[in-house]
Motif scaffolding. Structure first.
Motif, short mmCIF file in Angstrom:
data_model
loop_
_atom_site.label_atom_id
_atom_site.label_comp_id
_atom_site.label_asym_id
_atom_site.label_seq_id
_atom_site.Cartn_x
_atom_site.Cartn_y
_atom_site.Cartn_z
N VAL A 1 83.92 126.90 140.52
CA VAL A 1 84.33 126.28 139.26
C VAL A 1 85.58 125.47 139.57
N LEU A 2 85.62 124.23 139.12
CA LEU A 2 86.84 123.45 139.26
C LEU A 2 87.60 123.46 137.95
N PHE A 3 88.90 123.54 138.05
CA PHE A 3 89.74 123.58 136.85
C PHE A 3 90.85 122.56 137.08
N THR A 4 90.99 121.62 136.12
CA THR A 4 91.90 120.52 136.40
C THR A 4 92.54 119.96 135.15
N ASN A 5 93.62 119.22 135.37
CA ASN A 5 94.24 118.44 134.30
C ASN A 5 94.33 116.98 134.72
N ALA B 1 80.69 124.45 137.25
CA ALA B 1 81.25 123.64 136.17
C ALA B 1 82.58 123.06 136.60
N VAL B 2 82.91 121.95 135.96
CA VAL B 2 84.27 121.44 136.07
C VAL B 2 84.91 121.64 134.71
N VAL B 3 86.02 122.35 134.70
CA VAL B 3 86.72 122.65 133.45
C VAL B 3 87.97 121.77 133.41
N ASP B 4 88.04 120.92 132.42
CA ASP B 4 89.15 119.96 132.35
C ASP B 4 89.89 120.19 131.04
N VAL B 5 91.19 120.32 131.12
CA VAL B 5 91.95 120.57 129.89
C VAL B 5 92.06 119.31 129.03
N ARG B 6 91.78 118.18 129.63
CA ARG B 6 91.90 116.94 128.88
C ARG B 6 90.70 116.77 127.95
N PRO B 7 90.92 116.30 126.73
CA PRO B 7 89.81 116.16 125.79
C PRO B 7 88.81 115.07 126.23
N ALA B 8 89.29 114.03 126.87
CA ALA B 8 88.39 112.92 127.22
C ALA B 8 88.71 112.45 128.62
N PRO B 9 88.15 113.08 129.62
CA PRO B 9 88.55 112.80 131.00
C PRO B 9 88.26 111.39 131.50
N GLY B 10 87.18 110.78 131.18
CA GLY B 10 86.98 109.43 131.68
C GLY B 10 85.88 109.32 132.73
N PRO B 11 85.85 108.17 133.45
CA PRO B 11 84.72 107.82 134.31
C PRO B 11 84.45 108.83 135.41
N GLY C 1 74.44 115.86 137.24
CA GLY C 1 73.96 117.09 136.64
C GLY C 1 74.96 118.22 136.66
N ILE C 2 76.20 117.92 136.89
CA ILE C 2 77.23 118.96 136.91
C ILE C 2 77.82 119.09 135.51
N ARG C 3 77.98 120.33 135.06
CA ARG C 3 78.59 120.55 133.74
C ARG C 3 80.06 120.18 133.77
N CYS C 4 80.47 119.37 132.85
CA CYS C 4 81.90 119.08 132.74
C CYS C 4 82.35 119.51 131.36
N LEU C 5 83.20 120.53 131.33
CA LEU C 5 83.69 121.06 130.06
C LEU C 5 85.05 120.42 129.79
N GLU D 1 84.01 131.86 123.72
CA GLU D 1 84.26 132.02 125.16
C GLU D 1 82.93 132.13 125.89
N GLU D 2 82.97 131.74 127.13
CA GLU D 2 81.76 131.81 127.95
C GLU D 2 82.17 132.29 129.32
N THR D 3 81.31 133.07 129.95
CA THR D 3 81.57 133.51 131.31
C THR D 3 80.77 132.67 132.28
N ILE D 4 81.41 132.20 133.30
CA ILE D 4 80.73 131.43 134.34
C ILE D 4 80.92 132.16 135.66
N ALA D 5 79.83 132.51 136.28
CA ALA D 5 79.91 133.20 137.57
C ALA D 5 80.25 132.19 138.66
N CYS D 6 81.05 132.64 139.62
CA CYS D 6 81.42 131.77 140.73
C CYS D 6 82.02 132.65 141.82
N ASP D 7 82.13 132.13 143.00
CA ASP D 7 82.84 132.90 144.03
C ASP D 7 84.05 132.14 144.57
N PHE D 8 84.35 131.03 143.95
CA PHE D 8 85.67 130.43 144.18
C PHE D 8 86.02 129.52 143.00
#
Lengths: 417, 92, 979
Positions: free
Chosen positions: C322-326, C346-356, C365-369, C396-403
């Motif tokens: 899972v990627l987590f970014t700002n 998934a990519v989890v982004d704290v920004r409401p509208a990340p862009g291109p 096909g990657i989930r971007c939250l 809340e949702e649980t996403i399984a990952c190993d990193f």
């Protein structure tokens, strides 16, 4: 004001909503105080604390151009000791050490005094003769000291190179077992909290830009970046910046400001459980409770107001340490920094009135100010409250430079001081 | 490690030099005409400026000569070097 | 397997075996220890300092806070090796630190259960009562430290180089290479230092095209071409410090990447001390972690680290992440991970509208939250999953990952810039501090300057490299990228439970920062010291900005208003041995030997260090004790003749028309009255009236003097005389030369001294009438031209023979042979000092200290007769210098048969009841074979007026008696020495 204890920690552990109260207020400057102290390092804060606790004088401001405890109080190698030769110095520094021994209780703030002993190491026959004299003189002054044989030193510091081919062979030395280290920041913070709770205003980010003078020329207050503040008495506790303030007030002092370096290694498992000072190399070192080795040595070679050291001294300290303790070669230096110290001609402090009426001095501690914080504060408070020097402080007046009654420990013992 | 321009040898590292402190201090005398207080000023009292200081240096690891310098005690920059006996230059 | 099947800059043909925590693994050449461990799926590498939390890799290089390991054993042990900086070698042994009994089951983890009590600065608030701090300190000390230092001398070799260059480029990434290339094109002398094993910086893991070539290929070719053109290119070289006047310190790791067995004969590291005319800082940038609950679990790492491990080392951070970014940079990381075949849950982004960047990933096909944060993590020794929740609220949702790969934005690596004295400025667009005002002659370029676009960074580097010199070489080209969407400040995940780590190694969490703020620790200095954030062995590389960003948020200030602390050298920890370099052992302070050193050794001399000189302390016969030998030598001088090598004694020639006048001003004694060939004993004082040296001065001719300071003081006295000559008395015609080591000197002392010298063969008339005491003559001795001075430190008839140093050993031999018939005995320094003690001659430094005045040692009246001013004279009349209670030199007779202890302190007694007044001390002491009694000198308060008084001598718990007497025990009239 919150009293600190295990109970207070437990209460907050079970009640996460309860937050700790501020250790000190952030007050606005008042127009006038009885006493204004310039410099919120250990000495200035201790002065305010003792004015309040010993003399009931609480209408006091401590003015600081930066953050309290941000100067030498937080940049030293944390050593406390009273292993001095002359009775004048011995009484002065032992007064401080005795206060340190009860300071955590006094302040309700753990300053982590660790009396693990301060050992002076002799590397030649002549060093050993000096150490013998020193240790005996301390006993006459009523201060603990024990002469160490070469074997004693090796048992105390197993990492020392005591081989016959060592560049600095171990001849012995002496130890003051009551000496040791204390947590430097805690001393400044503890005094700050203690002074603040008794009503002292600590004014941070407030720089003195000039002095208010009365019709006779007496100092009647200070000009600051946050406005003029009047005071019946003003005291300087500004270490390396004292000369700058004195120049503002129109006089010179017998002081030179130097960068004094300190450095720490990466943390390793404890193996060095005392404080060692080498007479031959000027190196002093100890290991902190985090496992870092803390090193210090002599001053940089020219006077300076830059709070950073230059490389030749760092290099020499590292080489000295490896020369004496070859295993340290593989230990890594983590951080190096410097304080700004004010050195007097005899390396002893200047305590008492300045040449200007209404302005008082606590300066010239040179490389040894931290260990003297309790006595520096106590003596300055005494002077301000009573109008006369305490007997212990009396030999340290400015007049000694004219009369030649210097208290020159370094000259008498040939040591870093 | 400062780089110091010896007026005789050119720029050399700090290691080769020693600083002798404040320059242009006149030695008072004759002895019987000097008060204890005046003598103390000569012996012990120094300007200790934060900023430009006039001081004397010796290139002991080189030519062995003393010279005077104007140095900023905050930045360690050398603003001028000049021979012993010469008046201090005006430096801003 | 976590080793990717293809790719990476590793050499798959060269497998390397290594062990970690006792288990065997294998990696490849080109791996770091960290990448090799990751490739073996070893995620748990250590324990945090305070809470002993399980920890894995966070960074890929200097920024790594957790993976501190013990590497190697015995003399080659590296107690705190950073796995990300340690190149893998065959047979490497690594062990975890700071855990017991094992890495997986660490007893210390109990601290984590108590974390609510162990809040920031808890130790300031407790441990004050019974049983006291010393008790608790012992417990705390047991838990201190990371690795273990072996008590073994380091037999590795370290070197030191001084270097000078026109341009020093720090960092061989794209901007640094562009700078070095341009600088070289100007014809400048260029040095390029980079701390990685190969050049390229980000090009090694961030695929790009430069000048039409793959970035890594361009980097390698550029570096090779630069080296070929004369640029000094140093890989594995970390620039540690930026000091005044563009002086930089670096350490080059020469052998740390090789097995210890292969290092024999090679230097381990080399320190470079570089003086540069210009410096280009192309030091890159460091990614920041994001704060979220339990963001410290093994497997949660920086996105840039995940990317580097994947691309550069072919070591997968896991199977599904899972990627987590700002900010946008995590999306590029995600693309590289996908390319390597690693799943992205998934990519989890704290920004409401990340862009291109997000849309490009979604297209795969990657989930971007978006507008979402990680609110919890699961897993103990490795992260197993994350819980996510929209920041605006929701399910809340649980996403399984190993990193988890996180990116909290980038901070320019401005450490060296800050050390140079430069100020940093907060950049809102960058959400980081960047270099602002320069103080020295340096330029920051590329990411170090906040410039993250490759094309622009290359241009910046190129411009800085060429400086003001026009060059025809074009800047390297890359395809400009559109600017990324701005990062969103995200200093803490709101409305969640649990601790969010700010400083991983020191275990500083967001709660500690908040607590510090509530306690009014609101300056960045207070925060650092109170919470210990940034104080651990990574010096806050990942934590500093996050800590002060959060402090700013809690206290309502922008990060720029909070400010930073000054960066302190070194940039990365460096072995102390490397800084000491060759200055170890005898090279720390070279030992000086005398001309006849070898002869003394053959005679059984036991040497000691006297002021840097190796001198015979005594000559041992058979199993004789030091005291017995000294007594024997002492007696020989009193009854027959002794030979003593005094070569280290100073020999300073003072010549010129005004030489006499000059010395008249420097000596407290009258020098001008000396006639040619006459010798005088004199004192030199400092301006404070304190004795700084004594010795004899001989007038060789009207305008020629020879001054003999004590041996240890000679360099100091020489400098002292030069200072006065040049600074105070430039109008005098005087020149000063140091001839100390040009001449050997031998003292022949004793009643048979004249016979001995005569037997050695000399053309000098030795009879007293022709050659009286305190005169000097020139002539031949033993066939060698010599200067002979009749002086006496021994109290006997004595000649000091000075011959050219090259003849020293042979003249010593000749004198010994000549004295054979008279019982000549070689004399060491101990006996020599005892001889003078009997005579009452002071030994400056033993019988005086830095407070002693001439009057204190009995020279007051002699000096008072001198008419002229001299250095220190005015000081002698100040009140404290004429006080009657000064410490004065006297003789001391011991109450018993044993010599008084040197350093024993005198008090009035009758019993030892401190504190009590110090009445003086014993400064010199020995048994006198002539008097058959102990004798001593001492400094006693008002001593000259107290003759006959008996005092107590305290020494180490014992008390003896001493009676004050005149300080001359032998031949008070001086008949023997004038004989």
């Amino acid at each position: 004001m919150q009293h600190y204890s295990v109970a207070s920690l437990l209460r907050r552990a079970v009640d996460p909503v309860a937050s700790w109260p501020a250790m000190w207020r952030t007050p606005e400057p008042q127009a006038q105080y009885d006493v204004v102290i310039v410099g919120a390092g250990g000495h200035g804060l201790a002065t305010a604390y003792y004015l309040a606790t010993e003399h009931g004088i609480t209408n006091v401001a401590v003015i600081e151009k930066g953050w309290l405890g941000g100067g030498n109080s937080g940049r030293n190698t944390t050593i406390v000791r009273s292993n001095y030769l002359f009775p004048e110095s011995a009484h002065l520094y032992d007064f401080a050490l005795k206060r340190y021994e009860g300071l955590s209780q006094d302040l309700n703030y753990n300053v982590m005094l660790s009396q693990r002993g301060v050992a002076m190491l002799a590397h030649s026959r002549h060093d050993m003769e000096s150490c013998t004299h020193w240790a005996n003189a301390m006993r006459l002054n009523g201060i603990d000291s024990d002469i160490l044989s070469a074997g004693d030193v090796k048992r105390l510091i197993p990492f020392i190179d005591d081989s016959a081919t060592a560049r600095y062979p171990v001849h012995g030395g002496f130890i003051q077992r009551r000496g040791g280290v204390a947590r430097h920041d805690a001393v400044a913070w503890g005094y700050a909290r203690g002074a603040d709770r008794r009503g002292v205003d600590i004014l941070q980010n407030c720089e003195v830009t000039g002095f208010l003078r009365g019709p006779t020329g007496a100092v009647t207050g200070v000009e600051t970046t946050r406005g003029a503040i009047r005071a019946k008495q003003v005291a300087l506790t500004a270490a390396g910046n004292t000369s700058v303030l004195a120049t503002m007030a129109g006089f010179r002092l017998p002081l030179q400001s130097y960068a004094l370096q300190a450095m720490v290694s990466e943390p390793v498992k404890p193996f060095f459980d005392t404080v060692a000072i080498s007479l031959a190399t000027g190196l002093y070192l100890s290991q902190s409770d985090k496992g870092e080795l803390v090193f210090g040595a002599g001053l940089d070679l020219y006077h300076s107001y830059a709070q950073r050291g230059n490389y030749p001294v760092t290099e020499r300290v590292m080489a000295s340490a490896v020369a004496m303790f070859p295993a340290l070669s593989r230990l890594k230096l983590l951080r190096q920094w410097a304080g700004l110290v004010d050195v007097s001609p005899d390396s002893s402090p200047i305590l008492g009135p300045s040449p200007v009426e209404g302005l008082f001095l606590n300066c010239g501690w040179g490389t040894g100010g931290f260990k003297a914080i309790p006595v520096g504060g106590y003596m300055l408070a005494w002077q301000l409250a009573t109008g006369a020097p305490h007997p212990i402080a009396a030999p340290f007046g400015l007049d000694r430079f004219s009369t030649a009654a210097l208290v020159d420990e370094a000259a008498a013992a040939g040591i870093p001081h | 490690m400062l780089l110091i321009a010896c007026p005789f040898c050119g720029p050399r590292p700090e290691l080769e030099f020693s600083c002798g402190g404040q320059a242009h201090i006149a030695r008072p005398g004759p002895p019987e005409a000097v008060s204890d207080a005046e003598w103390a000023q000569y012996l012990f009292y120094r300007d200790n400026p934060k900023g430009l200081a006039r001081e004397r240096w010796r290139h002991g690891g080189g030519c062995g000569q003393w010279f005077n310098a104007v140095r900023d005690t905050l930045t360690h920059d050398f603003k001028a070097v000049y021979p012993m006996g010469a008046p201090a230059p005006e430096t801003g | 397997m976590a080793r990717l099947p293809t790719g990476g800059r590793i050499d798959r043909t060269r497998p390397l075996r290594f062990t970690f925590d006792g288990r065997a693994y294998s990696g490849f050449a080109g791996d770091t220890l960290a990448s090799a461990l990751l490739a073996n799926d070893v995620m748990l590498l250590g324990r945090s300092v305070k809470y002993h939390r399980p920890r894995g890799l966070v960074g890929a290089f200097d920024d790594e806070p957790n993976a501190i390991l013990q590497v190697g054993t015995g003399r080659h042990a590296d107690p705190n090796a950073k796995a990300t900086r340690q190149d893998l070698y065959e047979g490497l042994e690594a062990r975890p630190v700071n855990c017991w009994p094992s890495l997986r089951w660490d007893f210390g983890a109990v601290a984590d259960r108590l974390s609510r009590i162990l809040s920031a600065g808890f130790y300031y608030k407790t441990f004050m009562g019974f049983p006291g701090w010393p008790f608790y300190e012992r417990l705390i000390r047991r838990a201190a430290g990371l690795g273990r230092l072996a008590n073994a001398a380091d037999d590795d070799l370290y070197l030191k180089r001084y270097a000078f260059c026109d341009v020093l480029v720090v960092g061989a990434g794209p901007a640094g290479l562009a700078a070095a290339r341009a600088a070289a094109a100007t014809g400048a002398r260029v040095m390029l230092m980079d701390d990685q094993t190969e050049p390229g910086g980000s090009l090694l893991w961030d695929a790009a095209t430069v000048d039409g070539q793959p970035g890594d290929v361009w980097a390698a070719q550029t570096a090779t071409a630069l080296a070929a053109s004369g640029v000094v290119v140093l890989p594995r070289t970390s620039v540690l410090a930026y000091y005044d006047h563009d002086f930089l310190l670096a350490v080059e790791r020469l052998a740390d990447h090789e097995p210890p067995a292969q290092r024999a004969g090679k230097a381990r590291q080399r320190v470079w001390q570089v003086r540069a005319k210009r410096v280009v800082l192309a030091t890159g940038a460091m990614e920041r972690p994001l704060p979220f609950p339990d963001n410290d679990r093994p497997g949660i790492m920086l996105a840039s680290a995940a990317r580097q491990f994947t691309v550069r080392y072919a070591a997968a951070p896991g199977r599904c992440g899972v990627l987590f970014t700002n900010n946008d940079s995590a999306y590029a990381a995600a693309q590289d991970l996908l390319t390597a075949g690693i799943r992205i849950a998934a990519v989890v982004d704290v920004r409401p509208a990340p862009g291109p960047a997000a849309r490009a990933l979604e297209a795969k096909g990657i989930r971007c939250l978006t507008g979402t944060a990680i609110v919890a993590t699961q897993g103990r020794h490795r992260v197993k999953g994350v819980r996510v929740r929209p920041l605006a609220g929701g399910a809340e949702e649980t996403i399984a990952c190993d990193f988890v790969a996180m990116s909290g934005g980038w901070s320019p690596t401005a450490h060296l810039f800050s050390q140079s004295g430069g100020r940093l400025r907060w950049d809102d667009l960058l959400q980081g501090f960047r270099p602002d005002v320069s103080v020295q002659n340096e330029r920051s370029v590329g990411a170090a300057n906040g410039c993250f676009d490759l094309a622009a960074a290359l241009r910046e580097g190129h411009a800085a490299g060429s400086g003001d010199t026009p060059i025809t070489l074009a800047a390297p080209q890359a395809i400009p990228q559109p600017p990324p969407a701005p990062p969103l400040p995200f200093w803490v995940t709101p409305q969640v439970k649990g601790r969010q780590w700010i400083d991983f190694q020191s275990d500083v969490t967001h709660k500690d920062v908040a607590q510090a703020a509530s306690e009014n620790m609101v300056s960045v200095e207070h925060l650092k010291r109170y919470t210990t954030t940034g104080m651990s062995s990574d010096q806050g590389k990942t934590s500093n900005v996050n800590a002060l960003g959060l402090l700013g948020q809690v206290t309502g200030r922008p990060p720029g208003a909070v400010g930073t602390t000054r960066f302190r050298p070194p940039y990365v920890p460096v072995a102390m041995g490397a800084l000491a370099a060759e200055a170890v052992g005898d090279l720390y302070a070279p030992r000086r030997t005398v001309p006849a050193h070898g002869v003394h050794r053959d005679l059984g001399a036991v040497f000691d260090d006297f002021g840097g000189w190796q001198r015979p302390d005594y000559y041992q016969r058979a199993s004789e004790s030091r005291d017995a030998a000294a007594t024997r030598e002492h007696s020989a001088v009193r009854t027959a003749v002794g030979l003593f090598e005094s070569s280290p004694i100073g020999k300073i020639a003072v010549e010129g028309r005004d030489a006499g006048l000059f010395l008249q001003r420097l000596y407290a004694n009258d020098i001008l009255k000396l006639k040619d060939g006459q010798i005088r004993y004199g004192l030199m004082l400092n301006e404070n009236g304190i004795i700084i040296d004594d010795g004899v001065c001989v007038r060789l001719a009207a305008d020629r003097f020879l001054v003999s300071p004590t041996s240890g003081a000679t360099p100091r006295i020489l400098a002292w005389m030069e200072e006065w000559r040049q600074c105070e008395y430039p109008e005098l015609d005087v020149e000063i030369f140091d001839l100390t080591t040009a001449w050997a000197a031998f003292a022949i002392a004793g009643p048979r001294a004249r016979d001995t010298l005569r037997a050695a063969g000399t053309d000098i008339d030795l009879e007293t009438a022709a050659f009286p005491h305190m005169t000097a003559r020139h002539g031949q001795v033993a066939g060698v031209r010599a200067r002979v001075m009749r002086v006496s430190f021994s109290g006997e008839l004595q000649y000091e023979v000075q011959v050219p140093a090259s003849e020293g050993a042979s003249v010593w031999g000749a004198l010994m042979a000549a004295g054979q018939a008279y019982g000549i005995t070689p004399v060491g320094l101990e006996a020599w000092l005892r001889l003078r003690l009997e005579k009452g001659y002071v030994h400056v430094g033993s019988d005086t200290d830095g407070t002693s005045s001439p009057d204190d040692i009995g020279f007051g009246p002699a000096l008072a007769r001198k008419a002229d001013d001299f250095v220190g004279r005015r000081s002698l009349t100040r009140p404290a210098m004429v006080a009657p209670d000064r410490f004065q030199l006297v003789g001391l007779r011991a109450g018993g048969a044993a010599p008084l202890p040197i350093g024993g302190c005198l008090h009035a007694g009758p019993s030892f009841a401190p504190p009590m007044a110090l009445e003086g001390r014993v400064t010199s002491s020995c048994f006198s074979p002539v008097l058959n009694a102990p004798v001593a000198l001492g400094l006693v308060r008002g001593g000259r007026a107290r003759m006959g008084e008996t005092l107590c001598v305290y020494h180490a718990g014992t008390t003896l008696q001493a009676t004050i007497c005149a300080p001359v025990f032998y031949d008070p009239s001086g008949e023997r020495l004038r004989a």
